[in-house]
Design an enzyme around this catalytic site. Sequence first.
Site, PDB file in Angstrom:
ATOM      1  N   CYS A  22      31.243 -25.038  -5.681  1.00 19.82           N
ATOM      2  CA  CYS A  22      29.915 -25.532  -5.321  1.00 19.82           C
ATOM      3  C   CYS A  22      29.737 -26.856  -6.050  1.00 19.82           C
ATOM      4  O   CYS A  22      29.874 -26.912  -7.282  1.00 19.82           O
ATOM      5  CB  CYS A  22      28.877 -24.516  -5.798  1.00 19.82           C
TER       6      CYS A  22
ATOM      7  N   CYS B 227      29.456 -31.347  -0.746  1.00 21.60           N
ATOM      8  CA  CYS B 227      28.771 -30.051  -0.705  1.00 21.60           C
ATOM      9  C   CYS B 227      29.723 -29.139   0.042  1.00 21.60           C
ATOM     10  O   CYS B 227      30.218 -29.507   1.120  1.00 21.60           O
ATOM     11  CB  CYS B 227      27.446 -30.158   0.037  1.00 21.60           C
TER      12      CYS B 227
HETATM   13  N1  DGL Z   1      27.454 -25.369  -1.461  1.00 20.43           N
HETATM   14  C1  DGL Z   1      26.774 -25.996  -2.506  1.00 20.43           C
HETATM   15  C2  DGL Z   1      27.337 -27.342  -2.888  1.00 20.43           C
HETATM   16  O1  DGL Z   1      28.531 -27.575  -2.761  1.00 20.43           O
HETATM   17  C3  DGL Z   1      25.287 -26.002  -2.558  1.00 20.43           C
HETATM   18  C4  DGL Z   1      24.462 -25.585  -1.446  1.00 20.43           C
HETATM   19  C5  DGL Z   1      23.120 -25.175  -1.986  1.00 20.43           C
HETATM   20  O2  DGL Z   1      23.064 -24.052  -2.484  1.00 20.43           O
HETATM   21  O3  DGL Z   1      22.188 -25.983  -1.934  1.00 20.43           O
HETATM   22  O4  DGL Z   1      26.609 -28.203  -3.350  1.00 20.43           O
END
Ligand code: DGL
Length: 282
Positions: free
Chosen positions: A69, A202
Amino acid sequence: MIGLFDSGHGGLTIFRTLVGRFPDHDFVYLGDHANAPYGNRGSSEIVDLTRKGVELLYSRGCKLVMLACNTASAVACRTLQRDWLPVTDYPGHNVLGVVAPMVEAATQTPWAVTSPQYPQKFNSDTIAVFGTTRTISSGVYSEEIRKRCPKVTVLELPCPELAGAIEVGAGEADLNAMVAKYVGQLMERAGGYAPERVILGCTHFPLIEEIFVAHLPPVSRILSQPEVVADSLEDYLARHPAYGGETSTRGNPTLLTTGNLDHVSQSLEMFWPQGQGFERVE
Ligand code: DGL
């Protein structure tokens, strides 16, 4: 055993690539669906939630946890590595993030090298970064890229609604409109100049990479985060073999969620059709 942690489903884009690339390793995935999305949350809240997720994965036998993440990596990774791990009872454990490998790939410079070296010292490309509000406001991508490539222009674009929309399975038309808006903002900031490279910062965004491709100028090359992270993990495991090996769940890695089982299991099909379903954890 290697743990992957994300706020929800997005980290599965990394997870599915690693499971394919490292068939001799055990993987466990934890999605904190109960608290997703993280992208508009405050920093201390993100550090706290990420630490809890990492501890849960440690308690399941993972000695190495990757924050799959960008938001958690941007906001919490350094704090957990420097301030938390050294004072906890987890000797021989580690936590890695996904920002460092992307910076290495974007700058063609190892993470350990933090000053500009020839030829990157004179690189004057433009690199675009799309991410959640929190990832972008952390400034980590531009700070780390510009340490190594001071002449590079880094254009960072927050996409506040996009991860949430992907997470709830928004339709193609809505996602198209959102991406068109964010790419439009990028091109306005770039004065019409096409960025050489683009980081989809993301882990949810690779799921709609083709929509980004459709809206970005054809010369803008997207650095594939799952592939870059897999390369970086391969290199890390070669240098730290204690974190690898011994497969017992081959082909059927465990997926954990803090969320509603019915809801997350339904959308698993869209993210990783081979997945056998989630197990709920508190
Ligand atoms: N998938 C996550 C990232 O790479 C974040 C998504 C979220 O929870 O806002 O930032």
